[in-house]
Motif scaffolding. Structure first.
Motif, PDB file in Angstrom:
ATOM      1  N   THR A 129       0.832  -1.202   0.000  1.00 19.02           N
ATOM      2  CA  THR A 129       0.000   0.000   0.000  1.00 19.02           C
ATOM      3  C   THR A 129       0.863   1.246   0.000  1.00 19.02           C
ATOM      4  O   THR A 129       0.548   2.241  -0.674  1.00 19.02           O
ATOM      5  N   LYS A 130       1.968   1.204   0.722  1.00 17.27           N
ATOM      6  CA  LYS A 130       2.860   2.365   0.808  1.00 17.27           C
ATOM      7  C   LYS A 130       3.497   2.659  -0.551  1.00 17.27           C
ATOM      8  O   LYS A 130       3.641   3.814  -0.949  1.00 17.27           O
ATOM      9  N   VAL A 131       3.863   1.602  -1.286  1.00 14.91           N
ATOM     10  CA  VAL A 131       4.403   1.787  -2.646  1.00 14.91           C
ATOM     11  C   VAL A 131       3.387   2.531  -3.507  1.00 14.91           C
ATOM     12  O   VAL A 131       3.710   3.510  -4.199  1.00 14.91           O
ATOM     13  N   ASN A 132       2.149   2.089  -3.463  1.00 13.44           N
ATOM     14  CA  ASN A 132       1.101   2.706  -4.291  1.00 13.44           C
ATOM     15  C   ASN A 132       0.838   4.149  -3.879  1.00 13.44           C
ATOM     16  O   ASN A 132       0.560   5.014  -4.717  1.00 13.44           O
ATOM     17  N   ALA A 133       0.921   4.429  -2.566  1.00  7.36           N
ATOM     18  CA  ALA A 133       0.710   5.797  -2.088  1.00  7.36           C
ATOM     19  C   ALA A 133       1.816   6.722  -2.584  1.00  7.36           C
ATOM     20  O   ALA A 133       1.554   7.864  -2.994  1.00  7.36           O
ATOM     21  N   HIS A 134       3.075   6.245  -2.546  1.00  5.17           N
ATOM     22  CA  HIS A 134       4.191   7.052  -3.070  1.00  5.17           C
ATOM     23  C   HIS A 134       3.997   7.332  -4.558  1.00  5.17           C
ATOM     24  O   HIS A 134       4.228   8.462  -5.017  1.00  5.17           O
ATOM     25  N   ILE A 135       3.597   6.332  -5.308  1.00  2.00           N
ATOM     26  CA  ILE A 135       3.389   6.521  -6.755  1.00  2.00           C
ATOM     27  C   ILE A 135       2.271   7.530  -7.004  1.00  2.00           C
ATOM     28  O   ILE A 135       2.361   8.370  -7.911  1.00  2.00           O
ATOM     29  N   ALA A 136       1.228   7.494  -6.164  1.00  2.00           N
ATOM     30  CA  ALA A 136       0.073   8.369  -6.363  1.00  2.00           C
ATOM     31  C   ALA A 136       0.460   9.837  -6.254  1.00  2.00           C
ATOM     32  O   ALA A 136      -0.133  10.689  -6.927  1.00  2.00           O
ATOM     33  N   ILE A 137       1.461  10.157  -5.413  1.00  2.00           N
ATOM     34  CA  ILE A 137       1.893  11.563  -5.280  1.00  2.00           C
ATOM     35  C   ILE A 137       3.258  11.771  -5.960  1.00  2.00           C
ATOM     36  O   ILE A 137       3.986  12.698  -5.642  1.00  2.00           O
ATOM     37  N   LYS A 138       3.562  10.852  -6.922  1.00  2.00           N
ATOM     38  CA  LYS A 138       4.728  10.967  -7.797  1.00  2.00           C
ATOM     39  C   LYS A 138       6.057  10.947  -7.028  1.00  2.00           C
ATOM     40  O   LYS A 138       7.050  11.525  -7.460  1.00  2.00           O
ATOM     41  N   GLN A 139       6.069  10.245  -5.893  1.00  2.00           N
ATOM     42  CA  GLN A 139       7.323  10.016  -5.154  1.00  2.00           C
ATOM     43  C   GLN A 139       7.875   8.659  -5.625  1.00  2.00           C
ATOM     44  O   GLN A 139       7.878   7.672  -4.891  1.00  2.00           O
ATOM     45  N   PHE A 140       8.313   8.657  -6.892  1.00  6.87           N
ATOM     46  CA  PHE A 140       8.660   7.388  -7.529  1.00  6.87           C
ATOM     47  C   PHE A 140       9.910   6.742  -6.894  1.00  6.87           C
ATOM     48  O   PHE A 140       9.967   5.521  -6.741  1.00  6.87           O
ATOM     49  N   LYS A 153      12.701  -8.374   2.681  1.00 12.54           N
ATOM     50  CA  LYS A 153      12.007  -9.042   3.785  1.00 12.54           C
ATOM     51  C   LYS A 153      11.398 -10.364   3.332  1.00 12.54           C
ATOM     52  O   LYS A 153      11.377 -11.338   4.091  1.00 12.54           O
ATOM     53  N   SER A 154      10.911 -10.376   2.061  1.00 10.82           N
ATOM     54  CA  SER A 154      10.281 -11.614   1.569  1.00 10.82           C
ATOM     55  C   SER A 154      10.214 -11.565   0.053  1.00 10.82           C
ATOM     56  O   SER A 154       9.634 -10.629  -0.528  1.00 10.82           O
ATOM     57  N   LYS A 155      10.823 -12.562  -0.586  1.00 18.52           N
ATOM     58  CA  LYS A 155      10.807 -12.625  -2.044  1.00 18.52           C
ATOM     59  C   LYS A 155       9.556 -13.399  -2.472  1.00 18.52           C
ATOM     60  O   LYS A 155       9.529 -14.629  -2.428  1.00 18.52           O
ATOM     61  N   THR A 156       8.548 -12.647  -2.906  1.00 18.26           N
ATOM     62  CA  THR A 156       7.278 -13.256  -3.359  1.00 18.26           C
ATOM     63  C   THR A 156       6.883 -12.627  -4.689  1.00 18.26           C
ATOM     64  O   THR A 156       7.441 -11.598  -5.133  1.00 18.26           O
ATOM     65  N   GLY A 157       5.905 -13.223  -5.316  1.00 18.33           N
ATOM     66  CA  GLY A 157       5.401 -12.661  -6.566  1.00 18.33           C
ATOM     67  C   GLY A 157       4.881 -11.252  -6.370  1.00 18.33           C
ATOM     68  O   GLY A 157       5.108 -10.365  -7.187  1.00 18.33           O
ATOM     69  N   LYS A 158       4.223 -11.006  -5.228  1.00 17.69           N
ATOM     70  CA  LYS A 158       3.630  -9.690  -4.981  1.00 17.69           C
ATOM     71  C   LYS A 158       4.689  -8.629  -4.725  1.00 17.69           C
ATOM     72  O   LYS A 158       4.591  -7.506  -5.247  1.00 17.69           O
ATOM     73  N   THR A 159       5.714  -8.972  -3.938  1.00 18.57           N
ATOM     74  CA  THR A 159       6.734  -7.955  -3.637  1.00 18.57           C
ATOM     75  C   THR A 159       7.504  -7.578  -4.904  1.00 18.57           C
ATOM     76  O   THR A 159       7.818  -6.406  -5.119  1.00 18.57           O
ATOM     77  N   TYR A 160       7.824  -8.602  -5.752  1.00 17.23           N
ATOM     78  CA  TYR A 160       8.515  -8.289  -7.011  1.00 17.23           C
ATOM     79  C   TYR A 160       7.612  -7.517  -7.970  1.00 17.23           C
ATOM     80  O   TYR A 160       8.063  -6.641  -8.695  1.00 17.23           O
ATOM     81  N   TYR A 161       6.328  -7.830  -7.959  1.00 17.41           N
ATOM     82  CA  TYR A 161       5.395  -7.110  -8.828  1.00 17.41           C
ATOM     83  C   TYR A 161       5.338  -5.643  -8.423  1.00 17.41           C
ATOM     84  O   TYR A 161       5.405  -4.748  -9.270  1.00 17.41           O
ATOM     85  N   ASP A 162       5.236  -5.370  -7.097  1.00 16.24           N
ATOM     86  CA  ASP A 162       5.203  -3.985  -6.635  1.00 16.24           C
ATOM     87  C   ASP A 162       6.496  -3.260  -7.013  1.00 16.24           C
ATOM     88  O   ASP A 162       6.474  -2.076  -7.383  1.00 16.24           O
ATOM     89  N   LEU A 163       7.638  -3.967  -6.924  1.00 12.27           N
ATOM     90  CA  LEU A 163       8.917  -3.360  -7.305  1.00 12.27           C
ATOM     91  C   LEU A 163       8.907  -3.022  -8.797  1.00 12.27           C
ATOM     92  O   LEU A 163       9.347  -1.947  -9.209  1.00 12.27           O
ATOM     93  N   GLY A 164       8.366  -3.926  -9.634  1.00 12.64           N
ATOM     94  CA  GLY A 164       8.298  -3.675 -11.073  1.00 12.64           C
ATOM     95  C   GLY A 164       7.444  -2.456 -11.390  1.00 12.64           C
ATOM     96  O   GLY A 164       7.803  -1.635 -12.230  1.00 12.64           O
ATOM     97  N   VAL A 165       6.319  -2.330 -10.680  1.00 14.92           N
ATOM     98  CA  VAL A 165       5.441  -1.173 -10.902  1.00 14.92           C
ATOM     99  C   VAL A 165       6.166   0.112 -10.526  1.00 14.92           C
ATOM    100  O   VAL A 165       6.094   1.124 -11.242  1.00 14.92           O
ATOM    101  N   ALA A 166       6.873   0.094  -9.395  1.00 16.39           N
ATOM    102  CA  ALA A 166       7.594   1.289  -8.944  1.00 16.39           C
ATOM    103  C   ALA A 166       8.694   1.658  -9.934  1.00 16.39           C
ATOM    104  O   ALA A 166       8.887   2.840 -10.265  1.00 16.39           O
ATOM    105  N   GLN A 167       9.416   0.652 -10.423  1.00 17.47           N
ATOM    106  CA  GLN A 167      10.483   0.911 -11.393  1.00 17.47           C
ATOM    107  C   GLN A 167       9.914   1.424 -12.721  1.00 17.47           C
ATOM    108  O   GLN A 167      10.497   2.317 -13.345  1.00 17.47           O
TER     109      GLN A 167
END
Length: 779
Positions: A129-140, A153-167
């Protein structure tokens, strides 16, 4: 002492009951929440909170229930209370941050989620959620840092997906592609990872890998809208727009009412140069949502590309109304208008159509006599918009944005002898018209109905129950008639004939009236309404005499002779008597002059009888009469004393009736004024015998009979003749009564009355008679 010992027991029981109550509500709330029955869950947790206001778990659960029901404001309030009670519980802060995110309060969300992660660094949902909030206010950058921390902290499909979106938000597409591939590795069925990989590879121009990832995402979910949109984007980037259109068309087939995809496909059609298809998509959007100004702008672009500038202008006008302060829209509108001006330039002069006053002939307008202030109205026909219209030098009002506009101007027309109207269009093509003013009559046409016959109060009596009705009449007017309509049907008449006869067949099914509307050449209008009476239909069905009419001529108000009260009483008495018998129509004429009598019996009655197909006719005259030189006369109201020429010779009645005697089966003339005379009357050779209603020859064979009071004297106000006639009809016990029976009763009564009257009964000389007779048939 006993009371003191019992008090701790009561307190213990009370506390136990209290705990048991809110525990029951809490468990019920949990069950409702798990079943997604959020409103019921809120009710149960509220009961717990009412019993124990600092129950942090109840507050948290109620916040989750509000969140599930979409009520994020209330969710925030409960989560804040929960965090205030148990400040160290990471989940409470996580829930508060998520609620802030849903409300669009991204900075508050980041703060609360930071607290949650400070309490529990392995709370993966808080990272997401924090990743998405940063993106929403362009804190990429902060978004990437948060996502990278989550991966450590944990290598999962979701954590890597969020990293891909941020990148991807930082446009680090190579790194994003790698992160999405790792997400796919940990979660092979995560469709979002395949879509992200397809998008990143498209941005890297590696279209083969992009399409491969896109295909994989559609294998997982063939109807996934995001996957199809990315596929369309890949095809557009790879310069294969038709395949992009196909991808969007699939989405539309799944979601036919979603306007977003019609807009996407319409813009793709524009890039392909398929503007007609683009217009179809934009029009579809407008049919679903008519207030999207951007769609009008896009459709206008396609119209312009097809050189349909008029349609483009309409869309720009709509756009301007929907977005009046959009500078770009105004600029495009003005540019299109200029192009349209040049493209549509023409050299034809305007034309005029006068509305009011009307122009009955070229160069003339007709104004009602006595007019002072008059509003001149007309319509200009032109291919272009009109620049100005002047009438006698004054500006007329009209809409400059309308083609073929209507104009008007109020003038003091009393002193004006000519109208001068000048018109210029926007290309300076002009025309001037001069009209001489002709003062015209102002009287509306007069409707005279012949068939079906109408009484003075506008009632028509029908003799059949047909759904259609043939209507015939005359239209009298000082001017030529322009149009005649009957219940919307156009009547047939001769346009260039004064006082024309008209006719039409109209539908009267389920109608109780009809209206005749006529307009003369100068616009004078009449609308006359007639009421339909169907009571006579039953009368005609079993009446051997057929359609039976009675004509009353009541002359009472004289200029040279003594006026009478008797005729009015006599006619009223006879109408009352006839009310019991099958009389289909009564025509009542009053105080007729000689010319009126002559016209009525020679023309008007003839037309009525023919048009209404009358079978039996009784003419009753009540008024003064004279018997001079073996001839009977009725005295018209304008007759002069001792001027025989001013009297109405009843032989003229016979002459008039001869023209329609072939149409009528039975004719009976009753004159309660004077003897008819030998030229009119053919005496019976023997005393008339009573006839039977069962004698078919008596009703089917023609009869032409006359019954007169024959007293050689002027009428009195007390006619024994009429009294007995009416009394005989009123006292008749049988289903019918022949005229011979009435004659016998009248003669007997008159002879006993001591008057000079000697009633005479016989046949009308010169009219066809087959030894039938006139029967009065009871209702």
């Amino acid at each position: 002492m006993r009371k003191i010992q019992l008090l701790p027991i009561f307190l213990l029981l009370s506390v136990s009951a209290f705990s048991q109550s809110y525990f029951t509500h809490f468990k019920s709330g949990e069950t409702f929440y798990k079943n997604q029955e959020y409103k019921l869950a809120v009710e149960e947790f509220t009961k717990v909170i009412e019993l124990k206001s600092d129950h942090d778990r109840a507050l948290n659960y109620r916040g989750l229930s509000y969140e599930g029901d979409g009520n994020y404001e209330k969710a925030v309030l409960d989560f804040k209370k929960a965090t205030g009670i148990k400040v160290k519980v990471a989940d409470y802060h996580n829930n508060l941050g998520r609620a802030y995110y849903h409300l669009g309060k991204y900075e508050d969300a980041i703060a609360s989620l930071g607290v949650a992660l400070g309490r529990n660094k392995k709370l993966l949902s808080a990272y997401s959620t924090k990743v998405n909030a940063h993106i929403a206010i362009k804190q990429f950058t902060a978004a990437v840092e948060t996502a990278e921390l989550a991966v450590t902290k944990s290598k999962t499909g979701k954590t890597y997906y969020d990293l891909g979106v941020a990148q991807d938000s930082l446009m680090h597409f190579k790194e994003a592609a790698y992160s999405f591939s790792r997400a796919k590795f940990y979660s092979p069925k995560m469709i979002e990872a395949h879509i992200g990989m397809a998008y990143s590879n498209m941005k890297l121009n590696d279209f083969a890998k992009a399409l491969e990832a896109s295909d994989k995402s559609l294998e997982i979910d063939p109807e996934n809208v995001h996957a199809l949109i990315v596929r369309a984007d890949i095809h557009m980037a790879n310069r294969n727009p038709q395949k992009a259109v196909d991808a969007i068309s699939k989405i539309i087939s799944y979601q036919p009412e979603e306007t977003t995809y019609y807009l996407m496909r319409g813009q793709m059609y524009q890039e392909l140069g398929q503007n007609q298809n683009a217009i179809a998509d934009f029009t579809k959007i407008i049919s679903i949502k008519s207030d999207d100004y951007f769609v009008y702008y896009q459709r206008a672009k396609s119209y312009e590309a097809m050189s349909d500038y008029k349609s483009a202008i309409k869309d720009y006008e709509s756009l301007r109304k929907l977005s009046p302060y959009d500078g770009r829209a105004i600029k495009l509108y003005d540019e299109a208008k200029k192009r349209l001006y040049e493209l549509n330039k023409e050299s034809n002069n305007p034309e005029i159509v006068m509305i009011d006053p009307i122009s009955p002939e070229e160069g003339v307008v007709a104004v009602p006599k006595g007019s002072l202030l008059y509003t001149v109205k007309g319509r200009i026909k032109d291919q272009s918009h009109i620049g100005f219209i002047k009438i006698n030098g004054k500006d007329a009002s009209f809409s400059k944005d309308t083609l073929n506009p209507t104009f008007e101007l109020e003038l003091n027309i009393k002193e004006i002898k000519e109208l001068s109207i000048t018109v210029f269009d926007i290309y300076q093509n002009s025309e001037t018209w001069a009209f001489k003013i002709l003062e015209t009559e102002v009287n509306a046409p007069i409707v005279k109905l012949l068939a079906p016959y109408a009484s003075d109060d506008g009632t028509v009596y029908l003799d059949t129950d047909d759904p259609t009705l043939y209507v015939e009449g005359n239209m009298n007017d000082e001017s030529l008639i322009k149009s005649i309509h009957i219940e919307g049907a156009t009547a047939s008449f001769v346009l260039d004939e004064k006082n024309p006869k008209f006719s039409a067949t109209i539908n009267i099914m389920n109608k109780n009236d009809f209206t005749i509307t006529a307009v003369d050449k100068y616009g004078n209008k009449v609308a006359k309404k007639y009421t339909i009476n169907r009571e006579n239909i039953a009368l005609l069905a079993d009446n051997p005499m057929g359609k039976t009419w009675v004509i009353f001529i009541e002359n009472a108000k004289y200029k040279s002779f003594a006026s009478l009260d008797g005729p009015t009483k006599d006619v009223t008495m006879m109408k009352s008597a006839f009310a019991k018998y099958k009389i289909h129509n009564i025509v009542h004429k009053k105080n007729m002059t000689k010319s009126q009598l002559e016209r009525f019996f020679s023309i008007e009655l003839r037309d009525l009888v023919k048009s209404n197909r009358v079978n039996s006719l009784l003419v009753w005259y009540a008024g003064h009469g004279k018997f001079i030189n073996e001839s009977g006369y009725w005295i018209p109201t304008d007759a002069k004393r001792d001027d025989e020429f001013s009297y109405f010779n009843i032989n003229n009645l016979k002459a008039g009736m001869q023209s329609y005697s072939k149409i009528i089966t039975h004719t009976l003339v009753v004159t309660d004024a004077c003897e008819s005379g030998p030229s009119f009357y053919q005496a019976m050779r023997s005393t008339p015998k009573d006839r039977s209603c069962n004698d078919w020859q008596a009703t089917k064979f023609k009869s032409s009979q006359v019954f007169s009071s024959a007293g050689y004297e002027l009428a009195s106000d007390n006619s024994q003749f009429t009294k007995t006639f009416a009394a005989t009809l009123n006292s008749n016990p049988n289903s019918c009564i022949p005229i011979e029976t009435v004659v016998g009763k009248v003669k007997t009564a008159v002879s006993k009355g001591g008057t000079k009257q000697k009633p005479k009964f016989g046949k009308i000389a010169g009219l066809e008679d087959e030894n039938g007779t006139f029967f009065f048939i009871k209702k």
